[in-house]
Design a protein around this motif. Structure first.
Motif, PDB file in Angstrom:
ATOM      1  N   THR A 286       0.823  -1.204   0.000  1.00 57.40           N
ATOM      2  CA  THR A 286       0.000   0.000   0.000  1.00 57.40           C
ATOM      3  C   THR A 286       0.859   1.256   0.000  1.00 57.40           C
ATOM      4  OG1 THR A 286      -1.810  -1.120   1.162  1.00 57.40           O
ATOM      5  CG2 THR A 286      -1.744   1.279   1.297  1.00 57.40           C
ATOM      6  N   TYR A 287       1.901   1.268   0.797  1.00 57.78           N
ATOM      7  CA  TYR A 287       2.782   2.426   0.867  1.00 57.78           C
ATOM      8  C   TYR A 287       3.472   2.676  -0.478  1.00 57.78           C
ATOM      9  CZ  TYR A 287       2.152   2.070   5.924  1.00 57.78           C
ATOM     10  OH  TYR A 287       1.624   2.023   7.179  1.00 57.78           O
ATOM     11  N   ASN A 288       3.856   1.608  -1.156  1.00 62.25           N
ATOM     12  CA  ASN A 288       4.484   1.769  -2.478  1.00 62.25           C
ATOM     13  C   ASN A 288       3.517   2.398  -3.475  1.00 62.25           C
ATOM     14  OD1 ASN A 288       6.933   0.713  -1.673  1.00 62.25           O
ATOM     15  ND2 ASN A 288       6.397  -1.386  -2.205  1.00 62.25           N
ATOM     16  N   TRP A 289       2.265   1.933  -3.439  1.00 61.51           N
ATOM     17  CA  TRP A 289       1.249   2.514  -4.312  1.00 61.51           C
ATOM     18  C   TRP A 289       1.037   3.989  -3.994  1.00 61.51           C
ATOM     19  CZ3 TRP A 289      -0.650   1.151  -8.745  1.00 61.51           C
ATOM     20  CH2 TRP A 289      -0.702  -0.202  -9.110  1.00 61.51           C
ATOM     21  N   CYS A 290       0.986   4.309  -2.703  1.00 60.74           N
ATOM     22  CA  CYS A 290       0.793   5.702  -2.305  1.00 60.74           C
ATOM     23  C   CYS A 290       1.960   6.566  -2.776  1.00 60.74           C
ATOM     24  CB  CYS A 290       0.645   5.798  -0.785  1.00 60.74           C
ATOM     25  SG  CYS A 290      -0.923   5.159  -0.149  1.00 60.74           S
ATOM     26  N   ALA A 291       3.164   6.038  -2.656  1.00 61.87           N
ATOM     27  CA  ALA A 291       4.336   6.794  -3.098  1.00 61.87           C
ATOM     28  C   ALA A 291       4.299   7.032  -4.606  1.00 61.87           C
ATOM     29  CB  ALA A 291       5.611   6.048  -2.705  1.00 61.87           C
ATOM     30  N   GLY A 292       3.925   5.992  -5.376  1.00 64.69           N
ATOM     31  CA  GLY A 292       3.897   6.116  -6.834  1.00 64.69           C
ATOM     32  C   GLY A 292       2.809   7.047  -7.330  1.00 64.69           C
ATOM     33  N   LEU A 293       1.565   6.792  -6.906  1.00 62.65           N
ATOM     34  CA  LEU A 293       0.443   7.618  -7.368  1.00 62.65           C
ATOM     35  C   LEU A 293       0.539   9.037  -6.816  1.00 62.65           C
ATOM     36  CD1 LEU A 293      -2.537   5.095  -7.071  1.00 62.65           C
ATOM     37  CD2 LEU A 293      -1.250   5.743  -9.115  1.00 62.65           C
ATOM     38  N   GLY A 294       0.998   9.150  -5.561  1.00 65.17           N
ATOM     39  CA  GLY A 294       1.185  10.483  -4.997  1.00 65.17           C
ATOM     40  C   GLY A 294       2.234  11.277  -5.750  1.00 65.17           C
ATOM     41  N   GLY A 295       3.284  10.591  -6.222  1.00 67.39           N
ATOM     42  CA  GLY A 295       4.311  11.267  -7.010  1.00 67.39           C
ATOM     43  C   GLY A 295       3.781  11.780  -8.334  1.00 67.39           C
ATOM     44  N   VAL A 296       2.934  10.976  -8.990  1.00 66.77           N
ATOM     45  CA  VAL A 296       2.326  11.414 -10.255  1.00 66.77           C
ATOM     46  C   VAL A 296       1.443  12.640 -10.023  1.00 66.77           C
ATOM     47  CG1 VAL A 296       0.762  10.768 -12.128  1.00 66.77           C
ATOM     48  CG2 VAL A 296       2.430   9.117 -11.267  1.00 66.77           C
ATOM     49  N   GLY A 297       0.631  12.581  -8.963  1.00 60.22           N
ATOM     50  CA  GLY A 297      -0.225  13.722  -8.646  1.00 60.22           C
ATOM     51  C   GLY A 297       0.572  14.962  -8.289  1.00 60.22           C
ATOM     52  N   PHE A 298       1.702  14.770  -7.609  1.00 62.13           N
ATOM     53  CA  PHE A 298       2.558  15.908  -7.246  1.00 62.13           C
ATOM     54  C   PHE A 298       3.102  16.592  -8.495  1.00 62.13           C
ATOM     55  CE2 PHE A 298       6.785  17.629  -6.369  1.00 62.13           C
ATOM     56  CZ  PHE A 298       6.506  18.507  -5.334  1.00 62.13           C
ATOM     57  N   LEU A 299       3.551  15.809  -9.469  1.00 65.08           N
ATOM     58  CA  LEU A 299       4.086  16.386 -10.698  1.00 65.08           C
ATOM     59  C   LEU A 299       3.002  17.138 -11.473  1.00 65.08           C
ATOM     60  CD1 LEU A 299       6.390  13.479 -11.949  1.00 65.08           C
ATOM     61  CD2 LEU A 299       7.072  15.598 -10.821  1.00 65.08           C
ATOM     62  N   GLU A 300       1.802  16.546 -11.546  1.00 64.10           N
ATOM     63  CA  GLU A 300       0.710  17.202 -12.274  1.00 64.10           C
ATOM     64  C   GLU A 300       0.334  18.532 -11.637  1.00 64.10           C
ATOM     65  OE1 GLU A 300      -4.062  16.807 -13.083  1.00 64.10           O
ATOM     66  OE2 GLU A 300      -3.059  15.698 -11.488  1.00 64.10           O
ATOM     67  N   THR A 301       0.126  18.535 -10.319  1.00 67.01           N
ATOM     68  CA  THR A 301      -0.289  19.762  -9.646  1.00 67.01           C
ATOM     69  C   THR A 301       0.847  20.787  -9.576  1.00 67.01           C
ATOM     70  OG1 THR A 301       0.173  18.602  -7.544  1.00 67.01           O
ATOM     71  CG2 THR A 301      -2.129  18.701  -8.293  1.00 67.01           C
ATOM     72  N   ALA A 302       2.100  20.337  -9.563  1.00 68.28           N
ATOM     73  CA  ALA A 302       3.220  21.280  -9.605  1.00 68.28           C
ATOM     74  C   ALA A 302       3.229  22.031 -10.938  1.00 68.28           C
ATOM     75  CB  ALA A 302       4.539  20.542  -9.399  1.00 68.28           C
ATOM     76  N   TYR A 303       2.941  21.314 -12.023  1.00 70.77           N
ATOM     77  CA  TYR A 303       2.859  21.946 -13.347  1.00 70.77           C
ATOM     78  C   TYR A 303       1.718  22.951 -13.390  1.00 70.77           C
ATOM     79  CZ  TYR A 303       1.593  22.321 -18.315  1.00 70.77           C
ATOM     80  OH  TYR A 303       1.250  22.789 -19.546  1.00 70.77           O
ATOM     81  N   LEU A 304       0.557  22.577 -12.850  1.00 67.21           N
ATOM     82  CA  LEU A 304      -0.587  23.482 -12.852  1.00 67.21           C
ATOM     83  C   LEU A 304      -0.342  24.681 -11.936  1.00 67.21           C
ATOM     84  CD1 LEU A 304      -3.541  20.924 -12.768  1.00 67.21           C
ATOM     85  CD2 LEU A 304      -2.616  22.143 -14.737  1.00 67.21           C
ATOM     86  N   THR A 305       0.370  24.474 -10.831  1.00 74.47           N
ATOM     87  CA  THR A 305       0.703  25.581  -9.936  1.00 74.47           C
ATOM     88  C   THR A 305       1.600  26.594 -10.644  1.00 74.47           C
ATOM     89  OG1 THR A 305       0.534  24.146  -7.986  1.00 74.47           O
ATOM     90  CG2 THR A 305       1.760  26.200  -7.737  1.00 74.47           C
ATOM     91  N   PHE A 306       2.559  26.094 -11.405  1.00 72.46           N
ATOM     92  CA  PHE A 306       3.439  26.975 -12.172  1.00 72.46           C
ATOM     93  C   PHE A 306       2.629  27.793 -13.179  1.00 72.46           C
ATOM     94  CE2 PHE A 306       5.754  27.534 -16.200  1.00 72.46           C
ATOM     95  CZ  PHE A 306       6.759  28.395 -15.772  1.00 72.46           C
ATOM     96  N   LEU A 307       1.701  27.157 -13.867  1.00 71.68           N
ATOM     97  CA  LEU A 307       0.869  27.866 -14.838  1.00 71.68           C
ATOM     98  C   LEU A 307       0.008  28.918 -14.153  1.00 71.68           C
ATOM     99  CD1 LEU A 307      -0.355  24.930 -17.119  1.00 71.68           C
ATOM    100  CD2 LEU A 307       1.555  26.488 -17.516  1.00 71.68           C
ATOM    101  N   LYS A 308      -0.531  28.556 -13.000  1.00 74.52           N
ATOM    102  CA  LYS A 308      -1.413  29.487 -12.280  1.00 74.52           C
ATOM    103  C   LYS A 308      -0.643  30.695 -11.785  1.00 74.52           C
ATOM    104  CE  LYS A 308      -5.342  30.621 -10.307  1.00 74.52           C
ATOM    105  NZ  LYS A 308      -6.516  31.001 -11.128  1.00 74.52           N
ATOM    106  N   LEU A 309       0.529  30.487 -11.227  1.00 74.24           N
ATOM    107  CA  LEU A 309       1.306  31.589 -10.661  1.00 74.24           C
ATOM    108  C   LEU A 309       1.907  32.486 -11.744  1.00 74.24           C
ATOM    109  CD1 LEU A 309       3.129  29.766  -7.714  1.00 74.24           C
ATOM    110  CD2 LEU A 309       1.070  31.182  -7.628  1.00 74.24           C
ATOM    111  N   THR A 310       2.204  31.905 -12.900  1.00 75.39           N
ATOM    112  CA  THR A 310       2.801  32.694 -13.992  1.00 75.39           C
ATOM    113  C   THR A 310       1.764  33.166 -15.001  1.00 75.39           C
ATOM    114  OG1 THR A 310       3.273  30.662 -15.245  1.00 75.39           O
ATOM    115  CG2 THR A 310       5.003  31.493 -13.772  1.00 75.39           C
ATOM    116  N   ASN A 311       0.500  32.805 -14.767  1.00 78.44           N
ATOM    117  CA  ASN A 311      -0.597  33.188 -15.662  1.00 78.44           C
ATOM    118  C   ASN A 311      -0.331  32.710 -17.095  1.00 78.44           C
ATOM    119  OD1 ASN A 311      -3.119  34.372 -16.135  1.00 78.44           O
ATOM    120  ND2 ASN A 311      -2.205  36.300 -16.816  1.00 78.44           N
TER     121      ASN A 311
END
Length: 370
Positions: free
Chosen positions: A76-101
């Motif tokens: 379970t922890y491995n799954w959380c680490a993997g899927l959480g990492g994918v979500g982190f990358l996606e939202t980091a990209y969207l955060t960059f777009l939001k902050l830079t308009n």
């Protein structure tokens, strides 16, 4: 019963072997001795058989349960680490777009991703929603990565770690469900690939975490999960309710793209000027709903207007939160129409003579504007 047989059987077996010096027994006595020998052998082997079968017949011991839980938790922890990492990358990209308009790249749905990202629903209490998602996914990924190596910092026990993960993924799943409702009601007909991916990741993390809990444990923590869900929904409703008065006047704006027919004829001067502006790379930026843009085109007339380098800033229509296309955003427009001629910016509709002067067009006497 097994311990009783283990203690009594060796003395009984040894007492039978110690009778060998006695006189030869009769046939009946020999059969009796043989039966006793078989019985003794059976009794002697009985503890091993029971030991082998006990794990299948009795409930698992606490140590076995802990080892099974541990191996399941590592998965379970491995799954959380993997899927959480994918979500982190996606939202980091969207955060960059939001902050830079910046504009979002949408593999499906065209510019609809940017419409959602630039809307009021992409901010919660003044904090960009992608930033909140990045923190949440990052926390789940960090906990999964840390605990997959059986490292539990701050004295956290594994059972409490599982409960912490369940609380995090529950809040994320509830928030994703809420935003799917917003997407289907407030952005009807809009396709948001990033929204769907985030919802898939959140619900996957929730069910993966939940599967480690038995039915009794789920019933035990059901109240806690309902409290978390209530807090999340209440917080989001409160945040968006504060934005309603400021944005209610624009909430119903939804303009489909349309074209306006140019009815006035073009003069020879207008046609010559339009060709000159086209050759120099002059551009006119406008919007389909802009009345001044239509008036500027009417000045040129139908034939000349078709020769202009006109840039439509909202080719997909306009609704609340819609952003201009990149070419218009890069030009840093302040209104419509806007002319950019030889590096010079002219705001508002212009007289043809002014456009000729700025562009260096030589007005011949036969082609003077009327």
């Amino acid at each position: 019963m097994a311990s009783f047989l283990n203690i009594t059987s060796p003395p009984f077996f040894s007492s039978r072997t110690s009778l060998s010096p006695s006189p030869p027994p009769t046939l009946t006595a020999q059969l009796t001795q043989f039966k006793v020998l078989l019985l003794s052998l059976y009794i002697h082997s009985r503890p091993n058989q029971e030991t082998d079968s006990e794990p299948h017949e009795t409930a698992p011991s606490p140590s076995n349960s802990a080892s099974l839980l541990s191996s399941s938790s590592v998965s379970t922890y491995n799954w959380c680490a993997g899927l959480g990492g994918v979500g982190f990358l996606e939202t980091a990209y969207l955060t960059f777009l939001k902050l830079t308009n910046s504009d979002a790249f949408c593999p499906i749905g065209g510019g609809n991703c940017g419409d959602v990202l630039s809307s009021d629903y992409a901010v919660v209490f003044g904090v960009p929603l992608p930033l909140i998602g990045m923190i949440s996914y990052g926390l789940v990924a960090a906990l999964g990565l840390q605990w997959s190596g059986k490292k539990f910092p701050f004295g956290i026990e594994e059972s409490n770690g599982r409960l912490l993960l369940l609380g995090c993924t529950t809040s994320m799943a509830v928030a994703s469900g809420y935003f799917m409702y917003i997407l289907s009601t407030k952005f009807s007909g809009t396709s948001c690939t990033y929204c769907l991916l985030s919802a898939f990741l959140s619900f996957s993390l929730f069910f993966i975490t939940l599967k480690d809990f038995g039915l009794e444990e789920i019933q035990k923590f059901l109240g806690l999960q309902l409290c978390i869900a209530s807090v999340v929904i209440f917080s989001l409703n409160t945040s968006y309710a504060t934005l309603q008065p400021a944005s209610s006047s624009l909430a119903d704006i939804n303009l489909e793209y349309f074209t306006t027919e140019i009815t006035t004829p073009s003069s020879p001067f207008a046609i010559s000027l339009a060709r000159h502006l086209q050759s120099t790379g002059a551009k006119m930026y406008g919007a389909f709903w802009c009345s001044h843009c239509q008036e500027q085109k009417q000045m040129f007339g139908k034939e000349a207007a078709e020769l202009l380098n006109y840039v439509e800033c909202f080719p997909n229509g306009f609704r609340k939160g819609t952003k201009m296309i990149k070419a218009c955003a890069d030009a840093k427009l302040e209104g419509f129409p806007t002319w950019v001629i030889n590096g010079q910016v002219l705001s508002g509709d212009q007289e043809l003579s002014e456009l000729a002067k700025v562009s260096g067009f030589k007005i011949e006497e036969s082609n003077q504007p009327s």
